[in-house]
Write a protein that holds these residues in place. Structure first.
Motif, PDB file in Angstrom:
ATOM      1  N   SER A  57       0.742  -1.289  -0.467  1.00 43.84           N
ATOM      2  CA  SER A  57       0.016  -0.127   0.086  1.00 43.84           C
ATOM      3  C   SER A  57       0.502   1.000  -0.092  1.00 43.84           C
ATOM      4  N   PHE A  58       0.210   2.264  -0.289  1.00 41.58           N
ATOM      5  CA  PHE A  58       1.121   3.859  -0.062  1.00 41.58           C
ATOM      6  C   PHE A  58       1.844   3.734   1.264  1.00 41.58           C
ATOM      7  N   GLY A  59       0.550   2.883   2.576  1.00 50.03           N
ATOM      8  CA  GLY A  59       1.215   3.808   4.101  1.00 50.03           C
ATOM      9  C   GLY A  59       2.186   2.791   3.903  1.00 50.03           C
ATOM     10  N   GLU A  60       2.819   1.446   3.225  1.00 47.48           N
ATOM     11  CA  GLU A  60       3.740   1.234   3.757  1.00 47.48           C
ATOM     12  C   GLU A  60       4.232   1.338   3.350  1.00 47.48           C
ATOM     13  N   VAL A  61       4.915   1.545   1.629  1.00 40.54           N
ATOM     14  CA  VAL A  61       6.497   2.899   0.928  1.00 40.54           C
ATOM     15  C   VAL A  61       6.144   3.697   1.827  1.00 40.54           C
ATOM     16  N   SER A  62       5.459   4.411   2.473  1.00 39.41           N
ATOM     17  CA  SER A  62       5.794   5.447   2.876  1.00 39.41           C
ATOM     18  C   SER A  62       6.240   5.146   4.756  1.00 39.41           C
ATOM     19  N   TYR A  63       6.045   4.732   5.352  1.00 36.11           N
ATOM     20  CA  TYR A  63       6.150   3.735   6.693  1.00 36.11           C
ATOM     21  C   TYR A  63       8.393   3.174   6.501  1.00 36.11           C
ATOM     22  N   ARG A  64       8.292   3.145   5.247  1.00 34.54           N
ATOM     23  CA  ARG A  64       9.567   2.620   4.664  1.00 34.54           C
ATOM     24  C   ARG A  64      10.410   3.806   4.682  1.00 34.54           C
ATOM     25  N   LEU A  65       9.799   4.975   4.330  1.00 35.81           N
ATOM     26  CA  LEU A  65      10.392   5.791   3.541  1.00 35.81           C
ATOM     27  C   LEU A  65      11.417   6.468   4.879  1.00 35.81           C
ATOM     28  N   GLU A  66      10.415   6.991   5.768  1.00 38.66           N
ATOM     29  CA  GLU A  66       9.990   7.121   6.838  1.00 38.66           C
ATOM     30  C   GLU A  66      11.180   7.040   8.133  1.00 38.66           C
ATOM     31  N   ARG A  67      11.370   5.105   7.611  1.00 35.21           N
ATOM     32  CA  ARG A  67      12.259   4.926   8.829  1.00 35.21           C
ATOM     33  C   ARG A  67      13.992   4.873   7.875  1.00 35.21           C
ATOM     34  N   LEU A  68      13.298   5.339   7.189  1.00 41.78           N
ATOM     35  CA  LEU A  68      14.726   6.117   6.525  1.00 41.78           C
ATOM     36  C   LEU A  68      15.421   7.267   6.708  1.00 41.78           C
ATOM     37  N   LYS A  69      14.486   8.039   7.855  1.00 39.45           N
ATOM     38  CA  LYS A  69      14.620   9.588   8.109  1.00 39.45           C
ATOM     39  C   LYS A  69      14.908  10.427   7.326  1.00 39.45           C
ATOM     40  N   ILE A  70      13.675   9.925   6.361  1.00 35.05           N
ATOM     41  CA  ILE A  70      13.420  11.214   5.152  1.00 35.05           C
ATOM     42  C   ILE A  70      11.988  12.111   5.956  1.00 35.05           C
TER      43      ILE A  70
END
Length: 292
Positions: free
Chosen positions: A223-236
């Motif tokens: 989902s869009f939400g999971e992609v967003s979560y993965r990018l946030e984990r990269l400190k973006i």
């Protein structure tokens, strides 16, 4: 609320616009502003031309250069105390964005104001007039300009008469696909402190979105939400995460499946993902974090 200056609705609309938005009645209103106002109210060009012709024929207005001016007869008509108040369709009500302000909504409104009628560049004084007709606050215009410049979608051009002009990336963004509603609902609230951070190139943001999508989708749909979560984990930063995903979808690197509410990489997105080797991804992450 407006006034019943003329029996013809289209003619009355023009006269009310002159009455409401001219700096002074004698000076009139620019023809471009009237055309912009007309487009907001979804009027067709033929109706506008017919209304002009009728008002000129009745000696109520005249065109001088790029402005629409009242004649003495028209001026007297607007000052007639017998003119009754009536409900007049408001461009601001049709154009004002609703709900909580987000970077996405502010970006969308200014791009609509800037490009309405097919243009790519607007003088700042005319942009201010258009913004006021749209019923939006001056402070929002300053924020929206900062936002487009930060995202490298527009730039200030000209020396004596400054204009806001779409960049190459801005033109591609405007011509791209509109995001699905599920993605728009993910847009984070507007944070004014982030509007003046340095920009990141569109390709870099799309590479990050493609990388996160590709990594998450190796074994299943995402989902869009999971992609967003993965990018946030990269400190973006949150605002940059959303813009990266929305940009990748808009430019055709990510597709959305309405039935399953999931996303997948397109052919161009897969090329970006494959190009995102360890060193390239680390560089892109560094750019997105460092420029925040």
């Amino acid at each position: 609320m407006g006034f019943s200056f003329h029996e013809n609705p289209d003619c009355n609309r023009i006269l009310n616009l002159i009455n409401q938005d001219s700096r002074d009645l004698v000076g009139g209103v620019s023809l471009q502003l009237i055309a912009y106002h007309w487009s907001l109210m979804q009027g067709d060009e033929t109706g506008l031309a017919d209304a002009y012709e009728r008002l000129i024929g009745e000696s109520l207005i005249r065109e001088v250069g790029d402005r629409c001016l009242l004649t003495p007869t028209g001026y007297a008509q607007l000052l007639d105390p017998e003119c009754a108040e009536v409900e007049v369709e408001s461009a601001s009500e049709l154009h004002r964005h609703g709900g909580r302000p987000t970077e996405y909504s502010l970006r969308a409104v200014l791009l609509d104001v800037l490009t309405r009628g097919g243009g790519k560049s607007v003088r700042l004084d005319e942009l201010t007039e258009r913004w006021a007709v749209s019923g939006l606050r001056a402070g929002e215009l300053r924020d929206a300009i900062d936002l487009l410049i930060r995202d490298q979608l527009a730039s200030l051009t000209g020396l004596r008469r400054r204009s806001l002009t779409l960049t190459k990336d801005g033109t591609a963004y405007v011509n791209g696909r509109k995001p699905p509603q599920v993605l728009i609902q993910m847009a984070p609230p507007l944070d004014e402190s982030e509007l003046r951070s340095r920009g990141v190139e569109a390709r870099t943001l799309c590479m990050l979105a493609a990388y996160a999508t590709g990594e998450a989708a190796q074994t299943r749909s995402v989902s869009f939400g999971e992609v967003s979560y993965r990018l946030e984990r990269l400190k973006i930063p949150t605002h940059r995460v959303f813009h990266a995903i929305e940009l990748a979808h808009r430019l055709g690197h990510i597709d959305f499946d309405d039935d399953t509410q999931t996303i997948h990489l397109t052919r161009s997105g897969d090329k970006l993902y494959r190009a995102a080797n360890g060193r390239a991804v680390q560089w892109a992450i560094g750019q997105a974090v460092r420029e925040a």
